[in-house]
Design a protein around this motif. Structure first.
Motif, short mmCIF file in Angstrom:
data_model
loop_
_atom_site.label_atom_id
_atom_site.label_comp_id
_atom_site.label_asym_id
_atom_site.label_seq_id
_atom_site.Cartn_x
_atom_site.Cartn_y
_atom_site.Cartn_z
N PRO A 1 42.90 39.93 45.37
CA PRO A 1 42.31 40.58 44.20
C PRO A 1 41.40 41.72 44.60
CG PRO A 1 41.39 38.39 44.51
CD PRO A 1 42.46 38.57 45.54
N PRO A 2 41.20 42.68 43.69
CA PRO A 2 40.28 43.78 43.99
C PRO A 2 38.89 43.24 44.28
CG PRO A 2 41.36 44.14 41.88
CD PRO A 2 41.77 42.79 42.37
N THR A 3 38.13 43.96 45.07
CA THR A 3 36.81 43.48 45.43
C THR A 3 35.78 43.75 44.35
OG1 THR A 3 36.35 45.55 46.58
CG2 THR A 3 37.20 43.74 47.89
N ARG A 4 36.11 44.60 43.39
CA ARG A 4 35.14 44.90 42.34
C ARG A 4 35.78 44.83 40.97
NH1 ARG A 4 31.33 49.80 43.92
NH2 ARG A 4 30.34 49.03 42.06
N PHE A 5 35.00 44.29 40.09
CA PHE A 5 35.35 44.22 38.69
C PHE A 5 34.16 44.77 37.93
CE2 PHE A 5 38.04 41.15 40.66
CZ PHE A 5 39.20 41.14 39.92
N LYS A 6 34.27 44.84 36.62
CA LYS A 6 33.13 45.28 35.83
C LYS A 6 33.06 44.47 34.55
CE LYS A 6 35.79 49.17 34.01
NZ LYS A 6 35.87 50.62 33.92
N ILE A 7 31.85 44.28 34.09
CA ILE A 7 31.61 43.67 32.80
C ILE A 7 31.06 44.77 31.92
CG2 ILE A 7 30.31 41.95 31.49
CD1 ILE A 7 30.37 40.19 34.00
N VAL A 8 31.75 45.01 30.81
CA VAL A 8 31.35 46.07 29.88
C VAL A 8 30.66 45.42 28.69
CG1 VAL A 8 32.14 47.99 28.44
CG2 VAL A 8 33.27 47.54 30.62
N HIS A 9 29.42 45.83 28.46
CA HIS A 9 28.64 45.33 27.32
C HIS A 9 28.68 46.37 26.22
CE1 HIS A 9 26.80 42.02 29.61
NE2 HIS A 9 26.92 42.85 30.63
N ARG A 10 28.91 45.90 24.99
CA ARG A 10 28.96 46.80 23.84
C ARG A 10 28.27 46.17 22.65
NH1 ARG A 10 34.05 50.26 22.71
NH2 ARG A 10 32.47 50.88 21.26
N VAL A 11 27.97 46.99 21.68
CA VAL A 11 27.45 46.53 20.39
C VAL A 11 28.43 47.00 19.33
CG1 VAL A 11 25.53 46.63 18.77
CG2 VAL A 11 25.06 46.69 21.23
N SER A 12 28.91 46.05 18.52
CA SER A 12 29.88 46.40 17.49
C SER A 12 29.19 47.17 16.36
CB SER A 12 30.53 45.13 16.92
OG SER A 12 29.60 44.42 16.13
N GLY A 13 29.99 47.73 15.47
CA GLY A 13 29.45 48.45 14.32
C GLY A 13 28.56 47.58 13.45
N GLY A 14 28.79 46.27 13.48
CA GLY A 14 27.98 45.33 12.70
C GLY A 14 26.75 44.85 13.44
N GLY A 15 26.53 45.37 14.66
CA GLY A 15 25.35 45.00 15.43
C GLY A 15 25.52 43.82 16.36
N GLU A 16 26.71 43.22 16.41
CA GLU A 16 26.94 42.10 17.31
C GLU A 16 27.20 42.59 18.73
OE1 GLU A 16 29.94 39.43 15.99
OE2 GLU A 16 29.13 39.32 13.97
N GLU A 17 26.56 41.92 19.69
CA GLU A 17 26.78 42.26 21.10
C GLU A 17 27.93 41.44 21.65
OE1 GLU A 17 23.36 42.30 23.64
OE2 GLU A 17 22.05 42.80 21.96
N TYR A 18 28.71 42.06 22.52
CA TYR A 18 29.78 41.33 23.18
C TYR A 18 30.05 41.97 24.54
CZ TYR A 18 33.02 45.05 21.74
OH TYR A 18 33.66 46.25 21.56
N ALA A 19 30.76 41.24 25.37
CA ALA A 19 31.09 41.72 26.71
C ALA A 19 32.55 41.39 27.00
CB ALA A 19 30.19 41.07 27.75
N THR A 20 33.14 42.18 27.88
CA THR A 20 34.50 41.92 28.35
C THR A 20 34.55 42.21 29.84
OG1 THR A 20 35.10 44.16 27.65
CG2 THR A 20 35.73 42.35 26.18
N VAL A 21 35.44 41.51 30.53
CA VAL A 21 35.64 41.69 31.97
C VAL A 21 36.83 42.61 32.18
CG1 VAL A 21 36.06 40.54 34.18
CG2 VAL A 21 34.72 39.38 32.41
N HIS A 22 36.70 43.55 33.12
CA HIS A 22 37.74 44.53 33.41
C HIS A 22 37.94 44.68 34.91
CE1 HIS A 22 37.69 46.29 29.29
NE2 HIS A 22 36.45 45.81 29.32
N GLN A 23 39.13 45.12 35.29
CA GLN A 23 39.35 45.50 36.68
C GLN A 23 38.73 46.88 36.90
OE1 GLN A 23 43.11 44.62 38.57
NE2 GLN A 23 43.73 43.46 36.76
N THR A 24 38.51 47.23 38.15
CA THR A 24 37.78 48.44 38.53
C THR A 24 38.25 49.70 37.82
OG1 THR A 24 37.34 47.53 40.70
CG2 THR A 24 37.15 49.91 40.49
N GLY A 25 39.54 49.99 37.80
CA GLY A 25 40.03 51.27 37.29
C GLY A 25 40.26 51.33 35.79
#
Length: 68
Positions: free
Chosen positions: A3-27
């Motif tokens: 597996p790739p050595t780096r991943f990222k977790i992207v934090h966002r706030v939805s239009g309704g103000g709810e926070e959420y995160a998703t895991v992504h591969q580097t690119g």
């Protein structure tokens, strides 16, 4: 292939103000937001703890967590 050595977790706030995160591969560029770079272990733990993986880059498949 290891597996790739780096991943990222992207934090966002939805239009309704709810926070959420998703895991992504580097690119992956499908989402924008606050990015925190993580290693393989941290990505594995986040996915195992219920943080959703990106439906485009599918980090859970790369880490061997794909059960569906």
């Amino acid at each position: 292939m290891p597996p790739p050595t780096r991943f990222k977790i992207v934090h966002r706030v939805s239009g309704g103000g709810e926070e959420y995160a998703t895991v992504h591969q580097t690119g992956c560029k499908t989402e924008s937001g606050e990015v925190r770079w993580v290693d393989v272990h941290e990505a594995f733990v986040a996915l195992s703890d219920g943080v959703p993986g990106c439906t485009y880059c599918r980090p859970e498949v790369e880490l061997g967590l794909d059960v569906g």
